[in-house]
Motif scaffolding. Sequence first.
Motif: not given
Length: 352
Positions: A43-49, A67-68, A75-78, A132-142
């Motif tokens: 959850k703390e992954v940043t743009f810098a990674g 990274c995100h 939207g926000k992606c992993f 860089p924009n692989w999978v929606e962040f909400s999906k991998v964090m669910d």
Amino acid sequence: HRISADPIRRRSMSSPPAKRARDGSYVPPVEDNCIRFVVQRPKEVTFAGMRSPEKMIAGFPWTLSACHRIDPEQGKCFGVFLRCEMAKSSAIWFCNTTFELRIVNQTNPARDVKREMSYRFSCTSSGGYGTPNWVEFSKVMDPAEGYFKDEVLVVEARITVESDHGSAFRSRFNIDFDNPSEISDMILKIEEKQVYVSKQFLAAQSSYFRSLFFRDFKESRESIITLEDVKWEAFTALLKVLYRTAQLSDMNVESIISLADRFDIKTIVDEVELFLMSNEKVAPEKKLRIADEYRLMTLKGSAVDHYDVLHKIDYLVQSVEFPLLSKELTDVLFKKYVKLTKELAAKKNGTA
């Protein structure tokens, strides 16, 4: 030391069979050509990674970055990037590489997210290469999706180097500590066996050996020094890791941290901490005990965070590692257990 070249073998991306952990979850194997990154607190992954520890594959040092990114549509992606860290040791190099990036599904291997890519890593290319924009962040964090489990995400890269330049910088060596050579100037006697070493090299790595070899001690004037209460096999394993001819593993990590701590070899202590933070084969309760015993504070914090539900703490208390923990740490765990118990009771009563 007697040195012989060990040719670097190119690896394919074939995988051994998957295994199951004690709780039934999927435990993917780690092959020689695979680098795995266990992303703590994703959850703390940043743009810098966040970046993984290095792993040598086909003679090159590799890291993975998580990274995100913000995608206009999703939207926000992993995202995941593979990096070759060769610039640290060579000015002129390249490697043509095929690799498979993977987000591991920790409950169902059939749902791993994979992408195969090809790229020419070189001294003229900067940064890594990946998605860089692989999978929606909400999906991998669910948690229901199976990728996010026990507060971690797991990403991997399986790497095949097709061709390269700069191999002279990357030759692997087998060092024979059993026989003298032109660069060995000290004999350590361990379990009645002689180990031929370089005083300068060991002294540069260890304050213990620096004092032993170069301070005004009786031993500093001797050509053979006996080390008591040391296993020959464990000490030579430590030397191989120190000389970069072998890697840490779940089988040797505890004996190596024990000797590295005893002989004050800080570089190896740091490597052990990074290794344990990214290694899934070592049980959480063992990581916690090692971190506590050898004062590995970053690992200790991560290991304590693992115990975020009551049944994990119950399992820890029943383990052989628990009686070996310090009172300070058991007090922390007890307070955490009480807090979790109160939170659970509040939820049951509908007051949370």
